[in-house]
Scaffold this active site. Structure first.
Site, PDB file in Angstrom:
ATOM      1  CG  HIS A 194      -9.632   3.919  34.377  1.00 36.66           C
ATOM      2  ND1 HIS A 194     -10.613   2.722  34.602  1.00 36.66           N
ATOM      3  CD2 HIS A 194      -8.489   3.648  35.130  1.00 36.66           C
ATOM      4  CE1 HIS A 194      -9.897   1.978  35.541  1.00 36.66           C
ATOM      5  NE2 HIS A 194      -8.600   2.713  35.771  1.00 36.66           N
ATOM      6  CD  GLU A 232      -7.826  -3.952  41.237  1.00 35.97           C
ATOM      7  OE1 GLU A 232      -8.155  -2.768  41.664  1.00 35.97           O
ATOM      8  OE2 GLU A 232      -8.687  -4.688  40.487  1.00 35.97           O
ATOM      9  CG  HIS A 256      -9.456  -2.153  32.611  1.00 39.79           C
ATOM     10  ND1 HIS A 256     -10.046  -1.154  32.130  1.00 39.79           N
ATOM     11  CD2 HIS A 256     -10.148  -2.326  34.056  1.00 39.79           C
ATOM     12  CE1 HIS A 256     -10.697  -0.390  33.043  1.00 39.79           C
ATOM     13  NE2 HIS A 256     -10.909  -1.133  34.048  1.00 39.79           N
TER      14      HIS A 256
HETATM   15  C1  BG6 Z   1     -12.178  -0.686  37.410  1.00 42.23           C
HETATM   16  C2  BG6 Z   1     -12.489  -1.772  38.088  1.00 42.23           C
HETATM   17  O1  BG6 Z   1     -12.447  -0.465  36.174  1.00 42.23           O
HETATM   18  O2  BG6 Z   1     -10.574  -0.679  37.484  1.00 42.23           O
HETATM   19  C3  BG6 Z   1     -12.151  -1.938  39.542  1.00 42.23           C
HETATM   20  O3  BG6 Z   1     -13.976  -1.836  37.970  1.00 42.23           O
HETATM   21  C4  BG6 Z   1     -10.591  -1.784  39.379  1.00 42.23           C
HETATM   22  O4  BG6 Z   1     -12.529  -3.236  40.167  1.00 42.23           O
HETATM   23  C5  BG6 Z   1     -10.029  -0.571  38.654  1.00 42.23           C
HETATM   24  O5  BG6 Z   1     -10.245  -1.955  40.997  1.00 42.23           O
HETATM   25  C6  BG6 Z   1      -8.576  -0.724  38.756  1.00 42.23           C
HETATM   26  O6  BG6 Z   1      -8.114   0.594  38.127  1.00 42.23           O
HETATM   27  P1  BG6 Z   1      -6.914   1.386  38.627  1.00 42.23           P
HETATM   28  O7  BG6 Z   1      -6.635   2.412  37.736  1.00 42.23           O
HETATM   29  O8  BG6 Z   1      -6.679   1.386  39.957  1.00 42.23           O
HETATM   30  O9  BG6 Z   1      -5.845   0.396  38.293  1.00 42.23           O
END
Ligand code: BG6
Length: 493
Positions: A194, A232, A256
């Site tokens: 994503h 995070e 990611h």
């Molecule tokens: C997910 C992870 O793919 O991405 C999570 O499994 C993480 O642990 C998340 O919190 C972070 O995504 P975003 O879009 O909130 O930065």
């Protein structure tokens, strides 16, 4: 400060049925359906398009819709979800099928419903399957879709989106790929990361390749080092069962983080299409020098083991700070410092290129010039800072650092899932990961993970929640005469 308005996108998509496996789960409620609803409200989903949830939980259509409505209200984009296309209208296009994933009867009923949609709703034999179940069920579902002949539908199209994690190591990811390719052709497969759907991640590409000035400096001749941070503030968020087995490498780094690295490091593709773009990304992954656990700081936040679903002696890392190199012409010798973790000071995703110091210092009044830095803020406060020296007004030649700021003005940017779902419906896989990318990403982390997991006492550093991670991570930078940059804090100031 400069800002930009949101561009529009008025292309309506093919009518289709979006079949979500694992529909009673969190992702459907928090992300998928709010994204589909936003697309529908903006007229970007064709009005014939149907959403069909499949899951084991017994639920009526109405109960399912009610669950989704709560999700849309809590997580949907836009101020008032009732304003444009009332939820009550959209929800008539949403239905639910309960059944076991390993029962052929489920697929028989699914086929019946799909045929019915084609006949009565005009979905034209176009099907988008979305695997949002636990990954252990992927092979079963894919196999059953193949056995029931649901892997294609003439004259329409059939595609499948596969959620991460795509395997838990190289072997299981290869096996999953074989299972998928036994049923679907690669061009039908959309492996989702994503992060690639985030507007500002894509802006990295326009920033680099729609401007002349930055690309000239984007290499070893001018760049001292690169930092990529994905920090995070949240901890486990009731996902301990998954996370304690996955850890930070599988959860964030292998996917990611490496994806973002490819976009920062890649050569300009000859065209913006799924082949050329992904060919260039793969080359970056191929250039990564083998990783060793000693090249990083592996951390776990204090209190992690207190979660009731985590073992008392768990050595699962929740933080990773890493130095790596790309062995290629553009980046030879430039360290890339990557950092990601849970329970840190704040959430931020940013990329910073620190440029080399000027070759000759002219201004004796300011002996400590700050090198230029270009920071791209992926989230939150999407934008860009160019950090440079200017003259302090008045006598002498004293300089001081200033930031030139660009602000994305991102109050209501589309969610990543909106972009990616729409791309999959349009048949554009550029922002999805191809099988060779996934394989290469696993080849990179697999030896290091195996090494970590076979260690009787892996070198784990601990940190307090709410900090920037273990002291060792700062130490790693200090030893190299550098420091982690927290530009997000400047943004606050
Ligand atoms: C997910 C992870 O793919 O991405 C999570 O499994 C993480 O642990 C998340 O919190 C972070 O995504 P975003 O879009 O909130 O930065």
């Amino acid at each position: 400060m400069v800002s930009v308005d949101q561009p529009g996108d008025d292309i309506t998509s093919d009518p289709c049925v979006i079949v979500i496996f694992g529909a009673s789960g969190d992702l459907t409620r928090r992300k998928l359906v709010p994204a589909l609803y936003s697309l529908a409200r903006e007229g970007r989903l064709s009005p014939e398009t149907q959403v069909l949830g499949v899951a084991r939980t017994r639920l009526s259509d109405d109960a399912f819709r009610e669950q989704l409505k709560e999700g849309v209200l809590a997580h949907g984009r836009g101020s008032d979800p009732e304003s444009l296309l009332p939820w009550s209208d959209f929800s008539t296009r949403v239905s639910y099928l309960s059944g076991a994933y390993d029962d052929s009867e489920t697929y028989r009923r699914l086929e019946e419903l799909l045929v019915n949609f084609d006949l009565n709703a005009g979905t034209s034999c176009n099907r988008l399957f979305y695997l949002s179940t636990p990954p252990s069920l992927y092979a079963e579902i894919i196999g059953r879709l193949g056995a029931s002949g649901l892997n294609e539908c003439e004259p329409g199209w059939t595609r499948i989106i596969v959620e991460k994690p795509f395997g838990r190591d190289l072997a299981s990811s290869n096996l999953l790929d074989e299972e998928i390719h036994g049923v679907f052709r690669e061009r039908q497969v959309y492996r989702i990361d994503h992060y690639l759907g985030k507007e500002t991640v894509q802006n990295l590409l326009t920033f680099r390749f729609a401007n002349t000035i930055f690309e000239l400096m984007w290499n070893r001749n001018y760049v001292d080092h690169v930092q990529i941070s994905m920090t995070e503030q949240v901890g486990l968020e009731h996902r301990a069962g998954y996370y304690d087995i996955a850890g930070v490498v599988r959860d964030m780094f292998q996917n990611h983080m490496l994806q973002l690295l490819t976009l920062v490091g890649m050569e300009p593709p000859v065209a913006f299409n799924s082949k050329e773009l992904r060919d260039e990304k793969v080359k970056v992954l191929q250039a990564i020098r083998p990783l060793r656990i000693d090249d990083g700081v592996w951390g776990q936040y204090i209190g992690y083991r207190e979660d009731r679903d985590v073992n008392d002696d768990s050595v699962t890392p929740t933080f990773l700070a890493f130095k790596l190199y790309l062995d290629n012409w553009r980046w030879q010798g430039v360290p890339f410092y990557l950092r990601t973790g849970k329970s840190l000071t704040r959430k931020t995703t940013e990329v910073t290129l620190q440029f080399k110091q000027v070759p000759h210092q002219l201004f004796q009044d300011s002996p400590d010039l700050t090198p230029n830095r270009l920071s791209l803020f992926i989230q939150p406060n999407e934008g860009m800072h160019l950090h440079m020296e200017t003259k302090v007004p008045g006598a002498g030649m004293k300089t001081s650092p200033v930031n030139m700021e660009f602000d994305y003005n991102a109050g209501d940017l589309p969610d990543a899932y909106e972009r990616l779902l729409l791309d999959a419906i349009h048949g554009d896989s550029a922002l999805f990961t191809r099988s060779d990318e996934i394989r290469r990403a696993w080849e990179i982390v697999d030896p290091m993970l195996k090494d970590w997991e076979s260690h009787s006492a892996p070198p784990l550093s601990f940190y307090y929640p709410g900090t920037w991670g273990p002291a060792e991570a700062a130490g790693m930078m200090h030893r190299e005469g550098r420091e982690w940059l927290h530009h997000c804090e400047e943004q606050d100031g």
